[in-house]
Motif scaffolding. Structure first.
Motif, mmCIF file in Angstrom:
data_model
loop_
_atom_site.group_PDB
_atom_site.id
_atom_site.type_symbol
_atom_site.label_atom_id
_atom_site.label_comp_id
_atom_site.label_asym_id
_atom_site.label_seq_id
_atom_site.Cartn_x
_atom_site.Cartn_y
_atom_site.Cartn_z
ATOM 1 N N GLY A 5 0.764 -1.140 0.108
ATOM 2 C CA GLY A 5 0.020 -0.070 -0.012
ATOM 3 C C GLY A 5 0.954 1.199 0.011
ATOM 4 N N GLN A 6 1.943 1.295 0.742
ATOM 5 C CA GLN A 6 2.859 2.521 0.875
ATOM 6 C C GLN A 6 3.504 2.640 -0.586
ATOM 7 O OE1 GLN A 6 5.117 0.866 4.104
ATOM 8 N NE2 GLN A 6 3.967 2.355 5.686
ATOM 9 N N SER A 9 0.646 4.060 -2.928
ATOM 10 C CA SER A 9 0.743 5.349 -2.645
ATOM 11 C C SER A 9 1.711 6.393 -3.132
ATOM 12 C CB SER A 9 0.442 5.732 -1.004
ATOM 13 O OG SER A 9 0.295 6.612 -0.672
ATOM 14 N N GLN A 19 -6.270 9.506 -5.824
ATOM 15 C CA GLN A 19 -6.783 8.221 -5.713
ATOM 16 C C GLN A 19 -8.198 8.141 -6.592
ATOM 17 O OE1 GLN A 19 -7.714 7.774 -1.533
ATOM 18 N NE2 GLN A 19 -5.923 6.890 -1.104
ATOM 19 N N GLN A 34 -8.540 2.995 -1.788
ATOM 20 C CA GLN A 34 -7.959 3.356 -0.403
ATOM 21 C C GLN A 34 -7.606 2.259 0.546
ATOM 22 O OE1 GLN A 34 -11.811 5.425 0.412
ATOM 23 N NE2 GLN A 34 -11.142 7.363 -0.140
ATOM 24 N N LEU A 35 -8.430 1.138 0.306
ATOM 25 C CA LEU A 35 -8.296 -0.235 0.984
ATOM 26 C C LEU A 35 -6.983 -0.632 0.735
ATOM 27 C CD1 LEU A 35 -11.942 -1.875 0.744
ATOM 28 C CD2 LEU A 35 -10.728 -0.815 2.721
ATOM 29 N N GLU A 37 -4.512 0.892 -0.657
ATOM 30 C CA GLU A 37 -3.288 1.661 0.012
ATOM 31 C C GLU A 37 -3.077 1.565 1.435
ATOM 32 O OE1 GLU A 37 -3.407 5.963 -1.557
ATOM 33 O OE2 GLU A 37 -2.790 5.297 -3.514
ATOM 34 N N ASN A 38 -4.200 1.325 2.099
ATOM 35 C CA ASN A 38 -4.286 1.419 3.705
ATOM 36 C C ASN A 38 -3.879 -0.240 4.014
ATOM 37 O OD1 ASN A 38 -4.885 3.862 4.571
ATOM 38 N ND2 ASN A 38 -6.839 3.775 3.858
ATOM 39 N N ASP A 39 -3.603 -1.120 3.011
ATOM 40 C CA ASP A 39 -3.079 -2.180 3.268
ATOM 41 C C ASP A 39 -4.304 -3.063 4.010
ATOM 42 O OD1 ASP A 39 -0.445 -2.451 2.218
ATOM 43 O OD2 ASP A 39 -0.062 -1.012 4.063
ATOM 44 N N GLN A 40 -5.354 -2.768 3.793
ATOM 45 C CA GLN A 40 -6.672 -3.777 3.985
ATOM 46 C C GLN A 40 -7.189 -4.613 3.159
ATOM 47 O OE1 GLN A 40 -8.924 -0.078 5.253
ATOM 48 N NE2 GLN A 40 -8.178 -0.416 7.621
#
Length: 72
Positions: A5-6, A9, A19, A34-35, A37-40
């Protein structure tokens, strides 16, 4: 070590695209970006290929070792 995700981004911001623009170019939703990039959310191989194309980086730069991933 950067997470997937990092990395996404970082490359997105390096190209100065939002995004929303990344979602549009990869034909997905903003929430999915978003998910990721947030590693979700771990993207599929197909999505990794789309991301690497849009972000202008080799897909190998975005690949992760799923055996050592912190994502459950």
């Amino acid at each position: 070590m950067q997470t997937l995700g990092q990395k996404i981004s970082f490359y997105r911001k390096n190209l100065r695209i939002s995004q929303e623009e990344l979602a549009f170019r990869t034909r997905t939703g903003v929430q999915k970006i978003q998910l990721i990039e947030n590693d979700q959310l771990v993207p599929s191989k197909e999505m990794l290929l789309k991301l690497s194309t849009v972000l202008e980086v080799p897909v190998s730069e975005l690949e992760i070792d799923r055996t050592h991933s912190a994502i459950h």
